[in-house]
Design an enzyme around this catalytic site. Structure first.
Site, PDB file in Angstrom:
ATOM      1  CG  HIS A   1      -7.841  -2.614  -3.053  1.00 15.51           C
ATOM      2  ND1 HIS A   1      -8.708  -1.869  -3.834  1.00 15.51           N
ATOM      3  CD2 HIS A   1      -7.622  -1.867  -1.943  1.00 15.51           C
ATOM      4  CE1 HIS A   1      -8.988  -0.732  -3.221  1.00 15.51           C
ATOM      5  NE2 HIS A   1      -8.350  -0.712  -2.056  1.00 15.51           N
TER       6      HIS A   1
ATOM      7  CG  ASN B   1      -1.983   1.033   1.171  1.00 12.98           C
ATOM      8  OD1 ASN B   1      -1.739   2.185   0.827  1.00 12.98           O
ATOM      9  ND2 ASN B   1      -3.186   0.641   1.515  1.00 12.98           N
TER      10      ASN B   1
ATOM     11  CG  HIS C   1      -6.789  -2.826   2.674  1.00  6.05           C
ATOM     12  ND1 HIS C   1      -5.844  -1.851   2.441  1.00  6.05           N
ATOM     13  CD2 HIS C   1      -7.911  -2.450   2.003  1.00  6.05           C
ATOM     14  CE1 HIS C   1      -6.386  -0.908   1.666  1.00  6.05           C
ATOM     15  NE2 HIS C   1      -7.627  -1.252   1.397  1.00  6.05           N
TER      16      HIS C   1
END
Length: 187
Positions: A145, A75, A147
């Site tokens: 996406h 990230n 995490h």
């Protein structure tokens, strides 16, 4: 300078002087203002798709590992060191749009990401999650996406809560090297 060794700077027009120190993080404005966020739902404006199509080395694009259907990427605005995201290559926005094979691949890569992060930095726990849609907190809602955020006791201290600043002890490039090197070694 005050008696406790803290230097006070006077600035006109900013209100009442206080003893608070300010940590200025202007680089975060790109994230706050939505720089590089896609405007629509197609893959043309998607920063993840652009990275995949750019031909950049994985180190430059922060892609830690690749599989047939999914990849893991650091990230750019991590909550903690080692904050990864697992994404399908295919540009889909919603979890229900994944094929059964992609669903399994996301799950297995998430598990592998957790094992790799545990091997290199021994977190006390993880936050794992998908933010579906802007209202749910998805910064880039057009490309699904997941995490994978490592957590340590005490990592939520006053800095992000009061100072709106996250202190990260490691540069993204260094984190990328550790994770990408460990990815092939950890099952």
């Amino acid at each position: 300078m005050s008696g406790d060794g803290v230097e006070m700077t006077q600035q006109d027009g900013v209100g009442v002087e206080d003893a608070l120190q300010r940590l200025w993080t202007p680089h975060r404005m790109a994230y706050i203002q939505g720089e590089n966020k896609p405007v629509g739902t197609d893959s043309d404006g998607c920063p993840f798709c652009r990275l995949l199509e750019s031909g950049q080395p994985d180190e430059d694009s922060l892609i830690v590992a690749r599989d047939e259907l999914v990849f893991a990427i650091l990230n750019l605005y991590p909550y903690n060191p080692g904050h990864l995201m697992v994404l399908p290559y295919r540009h889909v926005a919603d979890y229900t749009e994944l094929t059964p094979e992609e669903t399994v691949a996301v799950a297995e890569y998430t598990q592998r990401a957790m094992r790799v992060i545990r091997a290199i930095s021994a977190p006390h726990g993880f936050n794992i999650g998908l933010n579906q849609g802007p209202v749910a907190g998805a910064g880039i809602a057009a490309h699904l996406h997941q995490h994978v955020v490592p957590r340590w006791g005490g990592d939520s201290n006053f800095m992000p809560v009061i100072g709106h600043t996250k202190v990260l002890p490691q540069l993204l490039g260094d984190t990328w090297k550790l994770l990408s090197d460990a990815w092939s070694e950890v099952d």
